[in-house]
Design an enzyme around this catalytic site. Structure first.
Site, PDB file in Angstrom:
ATOM      1  N   ASP A 160       6.538  10.404  -1.276  1.00 49.29           N
ATOM      2  CA  ASP A 160       7.187  10.920  -0.066  1.00 49.29           C
ATOM      3  C   ASP A 160       8.595  10.390   0.142  1.00 49.29           C
ATOM      4  OD1 ASP A 160       6.459   8.339   0.780  1.00 49.29           O
ATOM      5  OD2 ASP A 160       5.820   8.988   2.778  1.00 49.29           O
ATOM      6  N   GLU A 412      -1.058   4.409  -6.688  1.00 43.11           N
ATOM      7  CA  GLU A 412      -1.902   5.579  -6.469  1.00 43.11           C
ATOM      8  C   GLU A 412      -1.948   6.554  -7.638  1.00 43.11           C
ATOM      9  OE1 GLU A 412      -1.079   7.313  -2.620  1.00 43.11           O
ATOM     10  OE2 GLU A 412      -1.988   5.590  -1.641  1.00 43.11           O
ATOM     11  N   TYR A 467      -6.145   4.831   4.610  1.00 42.14           N
ATOM     12  CA  TYR A 467      -5.585   5.313   5.885  1.00 42.14           C
ATOM     13  C   TYR A 467      -6.683   5.821   6.814  1.00 42.14           C
ATOM     14  CZ  TYR A 467      -0.991   4.602   3.902  1.00 42.14           C
ATOM     15  OH  TYR A 467       0.138   4.012   3.378  1.00 42.14           O
ATOM     16  N   GLU A 503      -2.082  -0.991   1.367  1.00 44.70           N
ATOM     17  CA  GLU A 503      -1.450  -0.067   2.329  1.00 44.70           C
ATOM     18  C   GLU A 503      -2.477   0.282   3.385  1.00 44.70           C
ATOM     19  OE1 GLU A 503       0.428   3.521   0.884  1.00 44.70           O
ATOM     20  OE2 GLU A 503       1.474   2.416  -0.698  1.00 44.70           O
TER      21      GLU A 503
HETATM   22  C1  GCB Z   1       0.616   6.449   0.480  1.00 48.45           C
HETATM   23  C2  GCB Z   1       1.746   6.157  -0.441  1.00 48.45           C
HETATM   24  C3  GCB Z   1       3.033   5.866   0.302  1.00 48.45           C
HETATM   25  C4  GCB Z   1       3.201   6.845   1.456  1.00 48.45           C
HETATM   26  C5  GCB Z   1       2.041   6.634   2.401  1.00 48.45           C
HETATM   27  C6  GCB Z   1       2.075   7.571   3.617  1.00 48.45           C
HETATM   28  O1  GCB Z   1      -0.520   6.365   0.140  1.00 48.45           O
HETATM   29  O2  GCB Z   1       1.466   5.131  -1.347  1.00 48.45           O
HETATM   30  O3  GCB Z   1       4.101   5.956  -0.603  1.00 48.45           O
HETATM   31  O4  GCB Z   1       4.408   6.686   2.114  1.00 48.45           O
HETATM   32  O5  GCB Z   1       0.841   6.887   1.731  1.00 48.45           O
HETATM   33  O6  GCB Z   1       2.612   7.166   4.643  1.00 48.45           O
HETATM   34  O7  GCB Z   1       1.572   8.683   3.509  1.00 48.45           O
END
Ligand code: GCB
Length: 599
Positions: A160, A412, A467, A503
């Site tokens: 992104d 990832e 997430y 993350e």
């Molecule tokens: C992820 C990625 C990271 C993104 C993040 C997001 O899993 O590793 O590069 O910025 O999610 O905020 O979606």
């Protein structure tokens, strides 16, 4: 490749500043073959994209040209003259006057070339650099180029963050003796109150070498001889997280046995050990709990341009909040960043530029048919060769930094897909052959579960990007918390290795508030982090938490981003969101230790 330094035998000139600038096609066929025909100037170091108001430059796909005139110092007549680029993102070509002298692929590692035969001391030459930002299936990071109906080329990619490009790090001209040290490796260990230092020096031609170790006051504490050897530092002061201590290895290359010093170079190093034991991560034999962030090199206007003011301020904020570590997501950072971490006792997980080796992510989001990630048409042997080269250059550059405690070979990747093991196994072998002293990891995507992941057993530490409460169970933190805990326990039970949540994060718009658990509010970001922390604290194998992200950062355009990714705990201009104070309370209390009663 040694970082250029001013030493008794080497001189250094910095070539940063304003360079003439043009995008390819806006100037002649051979832009290097004369003064660049342009009225634009670009700052170095800086990504070029946000410097100009012209969208055609910001969105340009392909080569751009930088040029300046350089005078070689007149005192360098007996020396070799080297030009060094700390990075050219992503593919660089260097011309001295009309002659191409160097080419390098890979946007985040340095390269240099000896230009002695092309220049004269005391005289000027024209230095032209072409930089190409194209990403394909065989570049790291990867991407694809599409052509619009009206014939414009567009760059698509699988990560992104915005594809900033250009000369985002410093450029140097330096002198070096013909006979010199061109690589130094330092490996340290602790033996009671002493430190042992194994060193290996590669010289440009076979030549005798002697070494001395200086402590932080400049006093000599050990000495040795030979291109390979070991020295002992009695009453050593180890390098510790939060309490950095650096020694200097003075490497002197001699003209012959008992001869004079022809080259002198001081390599800073710290004495510390790193080890994984069961599900613990040990630094100097002590369990270490990572608190901190996945970061980005990203600031307004400069893009990925290195900036010492932001460097200092970011580290100040990390100290303020109680972060003891960060990951160089998703590419190797400027060497100045690692040196700063070395001097200030911040721990680093050092990552390659392999982000986006995963066609399932975009496949899912864009509703496109899913192609296999690893295949002759997608990510193939050539991709892996580029990845191997990136690993070689990363380890060669960063192996002597005490702050670097672990390598991260990819972010990832589609580690649950067929072909993942065949792709990664040789790369893990390679990185272990290059450096046997540091644990190795990769950051696993949500779709890779403890059940279907095909590569986790190859690595020392499990890093998970999760997430729950944001992309999954959005707005339902009670469910999210049970998902986090269940996921962590499943990995812990299957692999028995330390786990870092590499993350976890929620977007928050500063100033947006609610009494309810409403995604995008500052309160929700706080509540999201708290829910995650409760789950982490219940799972013994968790040895660290890196919030995504330290600061908001620019992304490629897309409807699920509002002027970039807003998962920052700080805004892009480094103001704290509410989550910053919440994290500060937790992290300053932890001080590098797992919450009590668990580990
Ligand atoms: C992820 C990625 C990271 C993104 C993040 C997001 O899993 O590793 O590069 O910025 O999610 O905020 O979606």
């Amino acid at each position: 490749m040694l970082k250029p330094r001013s030493t008794p035998t080497r001189e250094l000139t910095n070539l940063d500043g304003l360079w003439r600038f043009a995008v390819d096609g806006a100037t002649g066929e051979e832009p290097w073959a004369g003064p660049l025909d342009t009225r634009l100037e670009a700052a170095v170091p800086a990504s070029y994209n946000d410097l100009f108001t012209d969208t055609a430059i910001r969105d340009h796909v392909g080569w751009v040209w930088y040029q300046r005139v350089v005078r070689v110092p007149r005192g360098w007549a007996e020396e070799c003259v080297i030009v060094r680029f700390d990075a050219a993102t992503h593919h660089g070509k260097v011309y001295v006057d009309d002659v191409i002298v160097a080419e390098h692929r890979g946007g985040y590692t340095p390269f240099e070339v000896d230009i002695t035969e092309h220049v004269c001391c005391g005289e000027e030459f024209r230095l032209t650099v072409g930089v190409d930002n194209e990403l394909t299936n065989v570049t790291l990071p990867p991407g694809t180029i599409t052509v619009t109906q009206d014939g414009r080329r567009q760059q698509k990619y699988l990560h992104d963050f915005y594809n900033y490009a250009g000369l985002a790090r410093s450029v140097w001209l330096y002198s070096r003796p013909a006979v010199h040290a061109d690589d130094i490796t330092v490996v340290t260990d602790l033996d009671g109150t002493a430190g042992t230092v194994e060193y290996t020096v590669r010289t440009s031609v076979p030549a005798p070498v002697r070494v001395r170790v200086l402590d932080a006051t400049g006093a000599e504490v050990a000495a040795g001889g030979g291109a390979k050897g070991a020295v002992r530092i009695e009453d050593v002061t180890p390098w510790r997280p939060g309490a950095a201590y650096l020694y200097g290895l003075v490497v002197e290359t001699l003209s012959g046995e008992g001869g004079e010093v022809v080259d002198s170079y001081t390599q800073p190093f710290g004495v510390r050990t790193v080890e994984v034991s069961g599900s613990r991560f040990l630094i100097n034999g002590q369990p270490f709990y990572f608190t901190g962030f996945g970061k980005h090199e990203d600031t307004p206007i400069r893009g990925k341009g290195h900036d010492d003011a932001y460097l200092v301020h970011d580290f100040q904020l990390m100290e303020w909040i109680g972060a003891n570590s960060f990951r160089t997501s998703h590419y190797p950072y400027a060497e100045e960043v690692l040196e700063f971490a070395d001097r200030h006792g911040i721990v680093v997980i050092d990552e390659t530029a392999a982000v986006g080796l995963n066609l399932a992510v975009t496949g899912g989001l864009a509703g496109r048919p899913h192609q296999p990630t690893f295949s002759a048409e997608t990510f193939n042997d050539d991709t892996r060769a580029a990845h191997a080269q990136d690993i070689r250059e990363l380890v060669t550059r960063d192996k002597n930094h005490p702050s670097v405690v672990m390598w991260c070979v990819a972010n990832e990747p589609s580690s649950n897909e067929e072909g993942a093991r065949e792709y990664f196994e040789p790369l893990v072998e390679l990185i272990r052959a290059l450096d046997h002293t540091r644990p190795v990891s990769y950051a696993a995507v949500m779709f890779a579960t403890s059940e279907n992941d095909r590569i986790a057993d190859l690595f020392d530490v499990i890093c998970l990007n999760r997430y729950y409460g944001w992309y999954v169970a959005t707005g339902d933190l009670a469910t999210a918390e049970t998902y986090v805990e269940g996921d962590l326990r499943a990995w812990a039970d299957r692999f028995g290795k330390p786990i870092i949540m590499s993350e976890y994060g929620a977007d928050a718009l500063p100033g947006l508030h609610s009494v309810w658990d409403l995604p995008w509010t500052e309160e929700y970001q706080c509540a999201y982090l708290e829910a995650n922390h409760r789950a982490f604290d219940r799972v013994e194998a968790v040895v660290g938490e890196h919030v995504w992200n330290f600061a908001d950062f620019q992304t490629s355009d897309g409807i699920h981003r509002v002027d970039g990714n807003r998962k920052g705990v700080f805004t892009r201009d480094r103001r704290p969101k509410a989550a910053a104070r919440e994290l500060r309370k937790r992290w300053r209390g932890l001080a590098g230790c797992k919450p009590s009663g668990i580990a």
